[in-house]
Design a protein around this motif. Structure first.
Motif, short mmCIF file in Angstrom:
data_model
loop_
_atom_site.label_atom_id
_atom_site.label_comp_id
_atom_site.label_asym_id
_atom_site.label_seq_id
_atom_site.Cartn_x
_atom_site.Cartn_y
_atom_site.Cartn_z
N VAL A 12 0.84 -1.19 0.09
CA VAL A 12 -0.17 0.01 -0.08
C VAL A 12 0.81 1.23 -0.04
CG1 VAL A 12 -0.15 0.19 2.59
CG2 VAL A 12 -1.77 1.17 1.09
N GLN A 13 0.34 2.27 -0.66
CA GLN A 13 1.07 3.58 -0.60
C GLN A 13 1.14 4.20 0.64
OE1 GLN A 13 -0.36 5.91 -4.02
NE2 GLN A 13 1.34 5.06 -5.15
N ALA A 14 2.03 5.17 1.22
CA ALA A 14 2.06 5.93 2.49
C ALA A 14 0.62 6.54 2.48
CB ALA A 14 3.08 6.77 2.53
N LYS A 87 2.52 4.46 7.20
CA LYS A 87 3.78 5.19 6.96
C LYS A 87 4.67 4.02 6.47
CE LYS A 87 3.07 8.24 11.02
NZ LYS A 87 3.60 8.62 12.04
N PRO A 88 5.84 4.40 5.93
CA PRO A 88 6.89 3.42 5.32
C PRO A 88 7.64 2.70 6.66
CG PRO A 88 7.19 5.34 4.00
CD PRO A 88 6.01 5.88 5.12
N GLU A 89 7.46 3.24 7.82
CA GLU A 89 8.29 2.76 8.96
C GLU A 89 7.01 1.58 9.55
OE1 GLU A 89 7.91 5.89 8.37
OE2 GLU A 89 7.49 7.04 10.17
N ASP A 90 6.12 1.44 9.00
CA ASP A 90 5.10 0.46 9.43
C ASP A 90 5.46 -1.01 8.46
OD1 ASP A 90 2.45 2.89 9.58
OD2 ASP A 90 3.54 2.21 11.30
N THR A 124 3.74 -3.99 3.35
CA THR A 124 4.88 -3.34 2.75
C THR A 124 4.18 -1.68 2.65
OG1 THR A 124 5.95 -5.14 1.94
CG2 THR A 124 6.47 -2.83 1.01
N VAL A 125 4.72 -0.89 2.94
CA VAL A 125 4.27 0.56 2.73
C VAL A 125 5.36 1.39 1.88
CG1 VAL A 125 3.10 2.74 3.83
CG2 VAL A 125 2.96 0.54 4.92
N SER A 126 4.83 1.77 0.76
CA SER A 126 5.73 2.45 -0.27
C SER A 126 5.53 4.05 -0.08
CB SER A 126 5.63 2.25 -1.51
OG SER A 126 4.20 2.35 -2.04
N SER A 127 6.67 4.73 0.00
CA SER A 127 6.73 6.15 0.27
C SER A 127 6.48 6.82 -1.29
CB SER A 127 8.29 6.62 0.65
OG SER A 127 9.19 6.17 -0.29
#
Length: 127
Positions: A12-14, A87-90, A124-127
């Motif tokens: 998923v996107q941020a 968030k990407p850090e997730d 996976t969270v992309s920035s």
């Protein structure tokens, strides 16, 4: 013996959202407190959220408070983790876990208090 199976992970996107599910079989689901943990590559397994057996209390890590919501449906033997504003850090593998102590314990973030674990689902969270 409780068997746990997570689902709902993905890419998923941020800023986006995902809902994770964890289906339980065996044991008496409604007597267990349930937790979600996550583990990023090279890091220890971290506490995310916990819900008591009858949904009366919930706890969250500071990093997800206000963005994630844990809930459960004892009629479906399922616990959920709604994740918003990702968030990407997730990014991590997310695990659900069952604690036979269905109520309060002060050391609820400690993984060793949870007797049963699922296999994990990748988020996976992309920035």
């Amino acid at each position: 013996q409780v068997h746990l199976v997570e689902s709902g992970g993905g890419l998923v996107q941020a800023g986006g959202s995902l809902r994770l599910s964890c289906a339980a079989s065996g044991g008496t689901f409604s007597t267990y407190a349930m937790g979600w943990f996550r583990q990023a590559p090279g890091r220890q397994r971290d506490f995310v959220a916990r819900i008591s057996s009858l949904s009366r209390t919930t706890y969250y890590s500071d990093s997800v408070k206000g963005r994630f919501t844990i809930s459960r449906d004892n009629t479906k033997n399922t616990v959920y983790l709604q994740m918003n504003s990702l968030k990407p850090e997730d990014t991590a593998v997310y695990y659900c876990a069952a604690d036979p102590n269905g109520y309060y314990r002060s050391d609820y973030p400690t993984p060793t208090n949870y007797n049963y674990w699922g296999q994990g689902t990748q988020v996976t969270v992309s920035s």
